[in-house]
Design a protein around this motif. Structure first.
Motif, PDB file in Angstrom:
ATOM      1  N   ASP A  94       0.847  -1.192   0.000  1.00  9.07           N
ATOM      2  CA  ASP A  94       0.000   0.000   0.000  1.00  9.07           C
ATOM      3  C   ASP A  94       0.883   1.241   0.000  1.00  9.07           C
ATOM      4  O   ASP A  94       1.680   1.434   0.905  1.00  9.07           O
ATOM      5  N   PHE A  95       0.736   2.067  -1.021  1.00  7.95           N
ATOM      6  CA  PHE A  95       1.470   3.316  -1.103  1.00  7.95           C
ATOM      7  C   PHE A  95       0.651   4.483  -0.577  1.00  7.95           C
ATOM      8  O   PHE A  95       1.045   5.632  -0.710  1.00  7.95           O
ATOM      9  N   GLY A  96      -0.513   4.178   0.010  1.00  8.13           N
ATOM     10  CA  GLY A  96      -1.348   5.240   0.565  1.00  8.13           C
ATOM     11  C   GLY A  96      -1.772   6.216  -0.512  1.00  8.13           C
ATOM     12  O   GLY A  96      -2.144   5.829  -1.607  1.00  8.13           O
ATOM     13  N   ASN A  97      -1.686   7.482  -0.216  1.00  9.66           N
ATOM     14  CA  ASN A  97      -2.096   8.528  -1.152  1.00  9.66           C
ATOM     15  C   ASN A  97      -0.884   9.104  -1.884  1.00  9.66           C
ATOM     16  O   ASN A  97      -0.835  10.278  -2.193  1.00  9.66           O
ATOM     17  N   GLU A  98       0.127   8.267  -2.119  1.00 12.95           N
ATOM     18  CA  GLU A  98       1.352   8.718  -2.772  1.00 12.95           C
ATOM     19  C   GLU A  98       1.360   8.296  -4.236  1.00 12.95           C
ATOM     20  O   GLU A  98       0.713   7.338  -4.634  1.00 12.95           O
ATOM     21  N   ASN A  99       2.098   9.004  -5.049  1.00 11.36           N
ATOM     22  CA  ASN A  99       2.246   8.674  -6.458  1.00 11.36           C
ATOM     23  C   ASN A  99       3.347   7.639  -6.629  1.00 11.36           C
ATOM     24  O   ASN A  99       4.396   7.719  -5.998  1.00 11.36           O
ATOM     25  N   LEU A 100       3.113   6.677  -7.483  1.00  8.22           N
ATOM     26  CA  LEU A 100       4.109   5.678  -7.829  1.00  8.22           C
ATOM     27  C   LEU A 100       4.565   5.984  -9.249  1.00  8.22           C
ATOM     28  O   LEU A 100       3.769   5.954 -10.184  1.00  8.22           O
ATOM     29  N   VAL A 101       5.846   6.306  -9.412  1.00  7.05           N
ATOM     30  CA  VAL A 101       6.369   6.725 -10.709  1.00  7.05           C
ATOM     31  C   VAL A 101       7.506   5.787 -11.098  1.00  7.05           C
ATOM     32  O   VAL A 101       8.351   5.446 -10.274  1.00  7.05           O
ATOM     33  N   THR A 102       7.512   5.370 -12.345  1.00  8.58           N
ATOM     34  CA  THR A 102       8.606   4.559 -12.849  1.00  8.58           C
ATOM     35  C   THR A 102       8.922   4.963 -14.280  1.00  8.58           C
ATOM     36  O   THR A 102       8.030   5.380 -15.017  1.00  8.58           O
ATOM     37  N   THR A 103      10.183   4.864 -14.639  1.00  3.50           N
ATOM     38  CA  THR A 103      10.566   5.080 -16.036  1.00  3.50           C
ATOM     39  C   THR A 103      10.704   3.736 -16.734  1.00  3.50           C
ATOM     40  O   THR A 103      10.964   3.686 -17.922  1.00  3.50           O
ATOM     41  N   GLY A 104      10.517   2.655 -15.985  1.00  2.00           N
ATOM     42  CA  GLY A 104      10.601   1.316 -16.555  1.00  2.00           C
ATOM     43  C   GLY A 104       9.226   0.732 -16.763  1.00  2.00           C
ATOM     44  O   GLY A 104       8.238   1.432 -16.934  1.00  2.00           O
ATOM     45  N   THR A 105       9.149  -0.586 -16.730  1.00  2.00           N
ATOM     46  CA  THR A 105       7.904  -1.310 -16.946  1.00  2.00           C
ATOM     47  C   THR A 105       7.286  -1.649 -15.604  1.00  2.00           C
ATOM     48  O   THR A 105       7.963  -2.118 -14.702  1.00  2.00           O
ATOM     49  N   LEU A 106       5.994  -1.409 -15.484  1.00  2.00           N
ATOM     50  CA  LEU A 106       5.248  -1.757 -14.279  1.00  2.00           C
ATOM     51  C   LEU A 106       4.465  -3.015 -14.600  1.00  2.00           C
ATOM     52  O   LEU A 106       3.620  -3.014 -15.486  1.00  2.00           O
ATOM     53  N   GLY A 107       4.773  -4.113 -13.924  1.00  2.00           N
ATOM     54  CA  GLY A 107       4.118  -5.378 -14.216  1.00  2.00           C
ATOM     55  C   GLY A 107       3.347  -5.882 -13.017  1.00  2.00           C
ATOM     56  O   GLY A 107       3.674  -5.583 -11.874  1.00  2.00           O
ATOM     57  N   SER A 108       2.315  -6.660 -13.291  1.00  2.00           N
ATOM     58  CA  SER A 108       1.495  -7.205 -12.226  1.00  2.00           C
ATOM     59  C   SER A 108       0.845  -8.484 -12.713  1.00  2.00           C
ATOM     60  O   SER A 108       0.439  -8.575 -13.871  1.00  2.00           O
ATOM     61  N   GLY A 109       0.729  -9.463 -11.825  1.00  2.00           N
ATOM     62  CA  GLY A 109      -0.009 -10.671 -12.180  1.00  2.00           C
ATOM     63  C   GLY A 109      -1.473 -10.339 -12.389  1.00  2.00           C
ATOM     64  O   GLY A 109      -2.106 -10.756 -13.335  1.00  2.00           O
ATOM     65  N   ALA A 110      -2.035  -9.557 -11.504  1.00  2.00           N
ATOM     66  CA  ALA A 110      -3.400  -9.050 -11.628  1.00  2.00           C
ATOM     67  C   ALA A 110      -3.438  -7.737 -10.868  1.00  2.00           C
ATOM     68  O   ALA A 110      -2.828  -7.607  -9.815  1.00  2.00           O
ATOM     69  N   ALA A 111      -4.127  -6.765 -11.410  1.00  3.15           N
ATOM     70  CA  ALA A 111      -4.196  -5.461 -10.754  1.00  3.15           C
ATOM     71  C   ALA A 111      -5.651  -5.044 -10.616  1.00  3.15           C
ATOM     72  O   ALA A 111      -6.422  -5.143 -11.561  1.00  3.15           O
ATOM     73  N   THR A 112      -5.998  -4.615  -9.418  1.00  6.73           N
ATOM     74  CA  THR A 112      -7.319  -4.049  -9.180  1.00  6.73           C
ATOM     75  C   THR A 112      -7.109  -2.585  -8.836  1.00  6.73           C
ATOM     76  O   THR A 112      -6.381  -2.266  -7.903  1.00  6.73           O
ATOM     77  N   ILE A 113      -7.727  -1.723  -9.606  1.00  2.26           N
ATOM     78  CA  ILE A 113      -7.552  -0.295  -9.403  1.00  2.26           C
ATOM     79  C   ILE A 113      -8.881   0.287  -8.966  1.00  2.26           C
ATOM     80  O   ILE A 113      -9.873   0.186  -9.685  1.00  2.26           O
ATOM     81  N   ALA A 114      -8.906   0.850  -7.769  1.00  3.01           N
ATOM     82  CA  ALA A 114     -10.112   1.499  -7.265  1.00  3.01           C
ATOM     83  C   ALA A 114      -9.975   2.987  -7.540  1.00  3.01           C
ATOM     84  O   ALA A 114      -9.164   3.658  -6.926  1.00  3.01           O
ATOM     85  N   GLY A 115     -10.725   3.484  -8.461  1.00  2.00           N
ATOM     86  CA  GLY A 115     -10.622   4.889  -8.822  1.00  2.00           C
ATOM     87  C   GLY A 115     -10.343   5.040 -10.298  1.00  2.00           C
ATOM     88  O   GLY A 115     -10.378   4.083 -11.066  1.00  2.00           O
ATOM     89  N   ASP A 116     -10.087   6.245 -10.702  1.00  2.00           N
ATOM     90  CA  ASP A 116      -9.874   6.552 -12.112  1.00  2.00           C
ATOM     91  C   ASP A 116      -8.459   6.195 -12.541  1.00  2.00           C
ATOM     92  O   ASP A 116      -7.520   6.250 -11.752  1.00  2.00           O
ATOM     93  N   VAL A 117      -8.330   5.828 -13.793  1.00  2.00           N
ATOM     94  CA  VAL A 117      -7.027   5.616 -14.403  1.00  2.00           C
ATOM     95  C   VAL A 117      -6.882   6.674 -15.491  1.00  2.00           C
ATOM     96  O   VAL A 117      -7.726   6.781 -16.382  1.00  2.00           O
ATOM     97  N   HIS A 118      -5.847   7.457 -15.386  1.00  2.00           N
ATOM     98  CA  HIS A 118      -5.589   8.507 -16.368  1.00  2.00           C
ATOM     99  C   HIS A 118      -4.326   8.147 -17.120  1.00  2.00           C
ATOM    100  O   HIS A 118      -3.278   7.940 -16.512  1.00  2.00           O
ATOM    101  N   LEU A 119      -4.419   8.080 -18.437  1.00  2.00           N
ATOM    102  CA  LEU A 119      -3.254   7.826 -19.271  1.00  2.00           C
ATOM    103  C   LEU A 119      -2.900   9.123 -19.969  1.00  2.00           C
ATOM    104  O   LEU A 119      -3.647   9.597 -20.818  1.00  2.00           O
ATOM    105  N   ASP A 120      -1.801   9.727 -19.561  1.00  2.00           N
ATOM    106  CA  ASP A 120      -1.333  10.955 -20.198  1.00  2.00           C
ATOM    107  C   ASP A 120      -0.324  10.561 -21.267  1.00  2.00           C
ATOM    108  O   ASP A 120       0.818  10.222 -20.957  1.00  2.00           O
ATOM    109  N   ILE A 121      -0.746  10.573 -22.497  1.00  2.00           N
ATOM    110  CA  ILE A 121       0.113  10.159 -23.600  1.00  2.00           C
ATOM    111  C   ILE A 121       0.688  11.416 -24.238  1.00  2.00           C
ATOM    112  O   ILE A 121      -0.004  12.156 -24.918  1.00  2.00           O
ATOM    113  N   ALA A 122       1.975  11.654 -23.969  1.00  2.00           N
ATOM    114  CA  ALA A 122       2.623  12.894 -24.402  1.00  2.00           C
ATOM    115  C   ALA A 122       3.230  12.779 -25.793  1.00  2.00           C
ATOM    116  O   ALA A 122       3.498  13.768 -26.434  1.00  2.00           O
TER     117      ALA A 122
END
Length: 188
Positions: A94-122
């Motif tokens: 649990d990262f609480g209310n903190e931002n998780l930032v990576t310049t690499g690949t974020l992988g997960s066996g399964a991910a449950t996201i409670a809330g909005d997912v925003h993809l900022d494609i620059a």
């Protein structure tokens, strides 16, 4: 040579050689040393171990590392992992209310996201990839509402693309990969 059998009170003792103690040494004041301390039997502390200067001293080195550490809470300004990973034996990090930032690949066996997912494609090179991981397997993205499946977009084993409507239990849209034929529900 001085041999004391019992208790002796000395105000100042200056020893130029080695001291060999066969029992416990009790220091009730501050013990100040100017050379490296060597403890081969372990160290037990009943208080904090604090550096004499902020942000200057290390525990271990790149060549000589500690094997393990057990902490109730680890607080760090910056946490750098070598070739390791972060693991929680309960399976929940649990990262609480903190931002998780990576310049690499974020992988997960399964991910449950409670809330909005925003993809900022620059840039035009950024993309969201959903991959089944094996050729011939279906890859799907489910769109749910209140925990119930509403829509599913997929690429099937024939590489056809489709959109399935759970409300009407029909395939609303399909593109045939072999012919590029487009089919809409209702024959449109």
């Amino acid at each position: 040579d001085i041999d004391v059998d019992g208790t002796s009170n000395l105000d100042i003792v200056d020893i130029d050689g080695a001291v060999n103690m066969a029992t416990t040494a009790l220091v009730t004041g501050v013990l100040t040393t100017t050379a490296t301390q060597v403890a081969t039997g372990g160290i037990t502390s009943g208080g904090d171990i604090i550096s004499d200067t902020d942000s200057t001293d290390s525990i271990g080195s790149t060549g000589v590392r500690w094997l393990k550490g057990w902490y109730d809470t680890l607080q760090a300004g910056t946490l750098v992992l070598g070739a390791g990973s972060i693991t929680d034996t309960s399976g929940a990090i649990d990262f609480g209310n903190e931002n998780l930032v990576t310049t690499g690949t974020l992988g997960s066996g399964a991910a449950t996201i409670a809330g909005d997912v925003h993809l900022d494609i620059a840039s035009g090179a950024a993309k969201l990839t959903v991959d089944s991981g094996s050729a011939g397997a279906e890859t799907s993205v489910y769109y749910t509402q209140n925990g119930a499946d509403r829509w599913r977009s997929y690429v099937d084993s024939n590489q056809d693309y489709g959109i399935y409507n759970y409300g009407t239990s029909t395939e609303s849209f399909n593109i045939d990969a072999a012919t590029d034929a487009v089919t809409f529900a209702g024959g449109a």
